[in-house]
Design a protein around this motif. Structure first.
Motif, PDB file in Angstrom:
ATOM      1  N   SER A  83       0.095   1.687   9.253  1.00 38.03           N
ATOM      2  CA  SER A  83       1.234   1.006   8.647  1.00 38.03           C
ATOM      3  C   SER A  83       1.097   0.967   7.134  1.00 38.03           C
ATOM      4  CB  SER A  83       1.387  -0.415   9.202  1.00 38.03           C
ATOM      5  OG  SER A  83       0.309  -1.229   8.793  1.00 38.03           O
ATOM      6  N   ASP A  84       2.235   0.965   6.476  1.00 36.73           N
ATOM      7  CA  ASP A  84       2.312   0.809   5.022  1.00 36.73           C
ATOM      8  C   ASP A  84       3.416  -0.190   4.721  1.00 36.73           C
ATOM      9  OD1 ASP A  84       0.309   2.581   4.295  1.00 36.73           O
ATOM     10  OD2 ASP A  84       1.660   4.211   3.778  1.00 36.73           O
ATOM     11  N   THR A  85       3.213  -0.978   3.667  1.00 31.77           N
ATOM     12  CA  THR A  85       4.225  -1.938   3.243  1.00 31.77           C
ATOM     13  C   THR A  85       4.433  -1.865   1.741  1.00 31.77           C
ATOM     14  OG1 THR A  85       2.613  -3.709   2.920  1.00 31.77           O
ATOM     15  CG2 THR A  85       3.690  -3.599   5.083  1.00 31.77           C
ATOM     16  N   ALA A 130       5.633   6.019   2.082  1.00 31.62           N
ATOM     17  CA  ALA A 130       4.697   5.553   3.106  1.00 31.62           C
ATOM     18  C   ALA A 130       4.061   6.800   3.697  1.00 31.62           C
ATOM     19  CB  ALA A 130       5.430   4.761   4.183  1.00 31.62           C
ATOM     20  N   ASP A 154      -3.655   5.952   9.227  1.00 26.56           N
ATOM     21  CA  ASP A 154      -2.987   4.890   8.470  1.00 26.56           C
ATOM     22  C   ASP A 154      -1.792   4.448   9.297  1.00 26.56           C
ATOM     23  OD1 ASP A 154      -1.953   3.114   6.647  1.00 26.56           O
ATOM     24  OD2 ASP A 154      -1.636   4.584   5.065  1.00 26.56           O
ATOM     25  N   ASP A 191       0.795  -1.221   0.000  1.00 27.81           N
ATOM     26  CA  ASP A 191       0.000   0.000   0.000  1.00 27.81           C
ATOM     27  C   ASP A 191       0.833   1.280   0.000  1.00 27.81           C
ATOM     28  OD1 ASP A 191       0.808  -0.564   2.583  1.00 27.81           O
ATOM     29  OD2 ASP A 191      -1.169  -0.380   3.472  1.00 27.81           O
ATOM     30  N   MET A 192       2.158   1.175  -0.100  1.00 30.81           N
ATOM     31  CA  MET A 192       2.960   2.369  -0.370  1.00 30.81           C
ATOM     32  C   MET A 192       2.715   2.737  -1.828  1.00 30.81           C
ATOM     33  SD  MET A 192       6.633   1.678   1.413  1.00 30.81           S
ATOM     34  CE  MET A 192       6.800   1.391   3.154  1.00 30.81           C
TER      35      MET A 192
END
Length: 173
Positions: A71-73, A63, A69, A46-47
């Motif tokens: 966390s982003d990966t 990110a 939000d 989702d980055m």
């Protein structure tokens, strides 16, 4: 978040089934040819790529972290096989979202950025971490190198993981 290496190149790629063909190594991704709001082909997570978030106001992997939000990966396709000289080199900065990019962000308790590697797409080993104790706030991009000798001979996926803890919203470029 932009990344390259003078000797060997790796870049942000996202999770793909391990049955797929590995990327040719060495590998480099500048993100300039990727439309804003998307990821390179073969990446997952989702980055996103954003204009003006990379070196020299170019495009970068971002990110977007905050209380809405947490966390982003981003996970790469397979890269390899790695050699005993494989090095991941990248540039990063962490900047508050308010009046971007005028204020460098201080990380707070629970804020972390990790780079993890996996040879099976399931089990990941953390090879790099930034947190409130290891991050120095700056508006400039900081160059980091992570030596990957423990993965010699393996084909791997990289996972970039940003976790919000507390404090102001920020971009991890």
């Amino acid at each position: 978040f932009y990344y390259c290496n003078m000797k060997k190149f790796l870049t942000f790629l996202f999770i793909l089934p391990l049955a797929l063909q590995a990327q040719i190594y060495p590998f480099k991704e500048s993100f300039e040819g990727i439309p804003a709001g998307q990821l390179p082909t073969g990446w997952s997570g989702d980055m996103t790529i954003k204009s003006y978030h990379g070196l020299n106001d170019g495009k970068g992997l971002v990110a977007d972290i905050g209380s809405n939000d947490f966390s982003d990966t981003a996970v790469t396709p397979l890269i390899g096989s790695l050699t005993n000289a494989s090095v991941l080199t990248f540039f990063y900065r962490i900047v508050e979202q308010n009046i971007y990019p005028s204020t460098p962000a201080n990380l707070s308790a629970g804020d972390t950025f990790q780079i993890k590697l996996s040879s099976d797409g399931i089990n990941y080993t953390t090879v790099f971490q930034l947190d409130e104790n290891s991050h120095n706030s700056t508006l400039n991009f900081v160059k980091k190198k992570v030596y990957l000798t423990q993965f010699t001979g393996q084909t791997v996926q990289l996972m970039f993981y940003a976790q919000f803890g507390s404090g102001a919203k920020y971009f991890f470029d």
